[in-house]
Design a protein around this motif. Structure first.
Motif, short mmCIF file in Angstrom:
data_model
loop_
_atom_site.label_atom_id
_atom_site.label_comp_id
_atom_site.label_asym_id
_atom_site.label_seq_id
_atom_site.Cartn_x
_atom_site.Cartn_y
_atom_site.Cartn_z
N ASP A 1 38.89 45.11 43.28
CA ASP A 1 39.05 46.49 43.71
C ASP A 1 39.05 47.46 42.55
O ASP A 1 39.16 48.67 42.75
CB ASP A 1 40.35 46.65 44.51
N GLY A 2 38.94 46.97 41.33
CA GLY A 2 38.92 47.83 40.16
C GLY A 2 40.25 48.00 39.48
O GLY A 2 40.33 48.61 38.41
N TYR A 3 41.32 47.45 40.05
CA TYR A 3 42.65 47.66 39.47
C TYR A 3 42.74 47.10 38.05
O TYR A 3 43.40 47.67 37.18
CB TYR A 3 43.73 47.01 40.35
N ASP A 4 42.08 45.98 37.81
CA ASP A 4 42.20 45.31 36.51
C ASP A 4 41.40 45.97 35.40
O ASP A 4 41.48 45.52 34.24
CB ASP A 4 41.77 43.84 36.64
N LEU A 5 40.62 47.01 35.74
CA LEU A 5 39.85 47.74 34.75
C LEU A 5 38.98 46.78 33.95
O LEU A 5 38.33 45.92 34.52
CB LEU A 5 40.80 48.53 33.83
N TRP A 6 38.96 46.93 32.62
CA TRP A 6 38.15 46.06 31.75
C TRP A 6 38.94 44.84 31.30
O TRP A 6 38.45 44.06 30.50
CB TRP A 6 37.67 46.86 30.54
N LEU A 7 40.17 44.68 31.83
CA LEU A 7 41.00 43.52 31.49
C LEU A 7 40.98 42.51 32.64
O LEU A 7 42.02 42.01 33.06
CB LEU A 7 42.44 43.98 31.19
N ARG A 8 39.79 42.19 33.14
CA ARG A 8 39.67 41.37 34.35
C ARG A 8 39.95 39.90 34.08
O ARG A 8 40.40 39.18 34.96
CB ARG A 8 38.26 41.51 34.92
N TYR A 9 39.64 39.42 32.88
CA TYR A 9 39.89 38.03 32.51
C TYR A 9 39.38 37.07 33.59
O TYR A 9 40.11 36.27 34.15
CB TYR A 9 41.39 37.81 32.27
N GLN A 10 38.09 37.15 33.84
CA GLN A 10 37.47 36.31 34.85
C GLN A 10 37.43 34.85 34.42
O GLN A 10 37.27 34.54 33.23
CB GLN A 10 36.05 36.80 35.13
#
Length: 718
Positions: free
Chosen positions: A25-34
């Motif tokens: 949903d975009g909450y994690d911004l660029w810190l998604r850590y996929q």
């Protein structure tokens, strides 16, 4: 049968939960850590098995917590925490004074207070990765950089990285009112739930701090520059302290917008004259009170004598008088003043482009050394395109701080895709020619005016309570880019966009690279369909939503779009040459000579500085009128091309975010077409020229566009 139905239902629920877990949903911004694939895990694992925490100070704890969060998400396992014993694959997060680094010749002298190094090394025969700085916050910044390397698939086995911020003060200015309305905000309410503070600290405050620290932002102004004095009362200072307590481990200081008339409104004085002894004493006592409550308070941001705000001119004092009075109160505590140079007055008939320079340039060298004069990138007001502000390079004895607007007040709000990195790069790489060729705006703000002078950059935040933080997925890129440019004003917009795209959307170049190309063209598209060829401030009244080039009935001349384009039967554009307002004389002679000559001024600034006949022959070979129409169409066509490109990502990007961007691009195309049609209808009514061949006429007459009303557009002032 019931057993079969139950089996089907169970399978459906499991499948649904799994899909929901993968949804974004975009909450994690660029810190998604996929999660990494098995090949990546096997590649990284030999150098990533454990970490050593030599102390439990809050900032180091924040760094190691981030490591654990990232590793659990990307690798599916937690690093083993050790205290002092090294093993192969150790990540050591520390600072220069750690005994574990004793005897190692590491270049800490080059790092300053906030810089960091990341070094592959051998300690006690074990291969380790050192992340360290002279301060805990340096180690924190290095940790985020290290995680970014892994997120983007970079090698980490032979690291030798040194990175130091070029600016000291890197601050977000929130135009948030105490009632949670955000002026010029397009991402919901204010993030700060003042009613629940100080006793309840929303976990989002920590995530906000994490995001800022990951891009090097080290300051926050939580209240609006058009602020209320109440923020300086003891009750509200306790609320501010609660935010400061959350932000401190992430290296972030809190500053406050201070209303200049607070001694009258809070102190019961009859004046706010900065040279009045009672006023000086009131501010000294107030500052002392603030530091008793918030010991690491950063200082004040001030908007004075602009747009009706009180200031020193009310008492026939200068901006230096006002700023220095506050600076003297802050100095014993190490605080600073950020004094905005955005000033213009209704009773001043001078070209608005000139007014800030006229007021501030004569004050060069008269500000205290803990004052930063905060100057917008352009002299008008965050337009889609402006020439750089003439104050840059013109005040060599005064620290100047760049002010960018991250929120898109004049660029289509949250729904228009407009990557602002290209705008900021254009401003920062502009040559001021002061003192000579090659003296860029970036050089001006980076180089301290003396050994102890401060440097800085401010950005008007685009952050709100929307779950994706910024109102749209792509507006997150502008928050990210601001942090990168504040850390290093020499950054390249394309490199920043590429990092963001890989972190935010996909590491697959087949997805990330087309997204980068979209981003790099996006702001120019907005310029084309809103303000081509150097036009500016053509937006509708108040909320600045939609076109209003015909507006001419507002009380102040410089609030009316007709003031800026000056279109008539003969031509269009604002003459700022010597024959007109002479605003060009505020620039270095070399800049004035280039921009003041029709043969050498870039097309992008033509109408900003010249009133040009409609039949003037452009470099393209087209007349000015035909070129203007072509630029409007080019902007709309670019949005259509972005729609086609985004459609190609269907099924390759998570559905929720893909659908949101698809829908926002549809809104952007509709509104770009509105801008194009309304603007052409108006300027054709003035120019009396036929449309060039191949360009469609607006589907409605001018009166139809003039009749459009949008009184509830978001982001207006109080």
């Amino acid at each position: 049968m019931w057993r079969k139905l139950l089996t089907i239902l169970s399978a459906f629920l499991v499948f649904g939960v799994a899909n929901q877990a993968c949804a974004e949903d975009g909450y994690d911004l660029w810190l998604r850590y996929q999660p990494l694939d098995s090949a990546a895990k096997a590649h990284y694992r030999p150098v990533l098995t454990n970490f050593v925490v030599p102390n439990a100070r809050p900032t180091i704890r924040a760094a190691t917590d981030e490591l654990q969060r990232a590793f659990k998400a990307m690798f599916g396992y937690a690093l083993v925490q050790r205290e002092t014993v090294m093993h192969d694959g150790t990540v050591l997060v520390t600072r220069a004074d750690s005994p574990l680094l004793k005897g190692m010749d590491l270049p800490f002298a080059r790092l300053g207070k906030e810089g960091y190094l990341i070094r592959s090394a051998t300690i006690g025969g074990n291969h380790v990765t050192i992340i360290a700085g002279n301060s805990d916050v340096g180690a924190l910044y290095g940790t985020f950089r290290f995680l970014k390397l892994i997120q983007t698939g970079q090698p980490i086995d032979k690291l030798d990285i040194i990175d130091v911020p070029k600016l000291q003060v890197r601050v977000l200015d929130h135009w948030d009112n105490l009632d949670r309305h955000v002026e010029r905000g397009y991402a919901g309410q204010s993030l700060w739930d003042w009613q629940k503070l100080p006793l309840y600290k929303d976990p989002r405050y920590t995530d906000y701090a994490r995001a800022n620290a990951s891009i090097g932002i080290n300051g926050v102004v939580p209240n609006n520059v058009n602020g209320k004095a109440e923020i300086l009362t003891a009750e509200w200072l306790e609320k501010v302290k609660a935010l400061d307590d959350v932000f401190r481990p992430y290296g972030i200081k809190v500053y406050l917008s201070a209303r200049f008339s607070a001694p009258i409104e809070l102190g019961g004085l009859k004046t706010a004259d900065p040279l009045d002894p009672a006023v000086i004493a009131w501010w000294k006592a107030k500052v002392d009170e603030i530091y008793r409550i918030i010991p690491d308070f950063g200082g004040f941001l001030v908007k004075a004598n602009s747009e009706g705000q009180p200031g020193p001119a009310d008492y026939k004092r200068t901006h230096a008088d006002g700023a220095n009075m506050l600076a003297d109160a802050l100095r014993p505590h190490g605080g600073i003043v950020m004094w905005r140079a955005f000033v213009y007055a209704a009773e001043n008939p001078e070209d608005r482009h000139k007014q800030a320079y006229t007021e501030f340039q004569p004050l060069d060298g008269k500000f205290r050394d803990n004052v930063l004069v905060q100057v917008k990138n352009g002299a008008i007001d965050f337009q889609p395109r402006e020439p750089f502000h003439p104050l840059f390079g013109a005040m060599p004895k005064t620290p100047l701080m760049m002010e960018f607007q991250i929120t898109k007040e004049y660029l289509g709000f949250a729904t228009h895709l407009a990557y602002l990195g290209t705008m900021w790069e254009e401003a920062l790489e502009a040559d001021t020619w002061r003192p000579g060729k090659g003296s860029t705006v970036a050089d001006v703000i980076e180089k301290p005016v003396d050994a102890d002078a401060i440097t800085g950059m401010a950005g008007v935040a685009n952050i709100g309570s929307d779950f994706n933080w910024s109102g749209s997925q792509f507006d997150q890129a502008n928050w990210y880019a601001f942090g990168r440019f504040a850390w290093d004003p020499q950054s390249r917009a394309e490199d920043v966009a590429r990092d963001w795209a890989h972190l935010t959307w996909s590491n697959d170049p087949a997805i990330a690279e087309p997204i980068v190309r979209m981003m790099m063209r996006s702001r120019e598209a907005v310029v084309d369909y809103m303000t081509p060829l150097g036009l500016g401030h053509l937006m509708a009244t108040g909320h600045h939503y939609g076109p209003g080039p015909w507006v001419a009935d507002l009380a102040r001349p410089d609030w009316n779009p007709v003031y800026y384009h000056k279109a008539d039967a003969n031509g269009i554009g604002f003459d700022r040459t010597r024959a007109g307002s002479d605003a060009l004389s505020q620039y270095a002679p070399q800049v004035a000579a280039e921009w003041g000559n029709l043969k050498t001024v870039p097309d992008r600034l033509l109408l900003w500085f010249h009133h040009v006949p409609w039949d003037y022959r452009m470099r393209s070979g087209r007349t000015l009128w035909d070129e203007l129409v072509s630029r409007y169409d080019r902007g709309v066509d670019e949005v259509a091309a972005m729609q086609v490109q985004w459609d190609a990502f269907k099924g390759r990007i998570d559905q929720r975010r893909w659908e949101e961007v698809r829908d926002f691009l549809a809104i952007q195309h509709r509104e770009a077409t509105w801008w194009r049609d309304a603007s052409i209808a108006y300027f054709q009514s003035v120019s009396k020229r036929p449309l060039p061949a191949g360009h469609a006429a607006p589907p409605h007459d001018l009166d139809w566009y003039k009749a459009i009303r949008t009184p509830y557009a978001p982001g207006r002032g109080e």
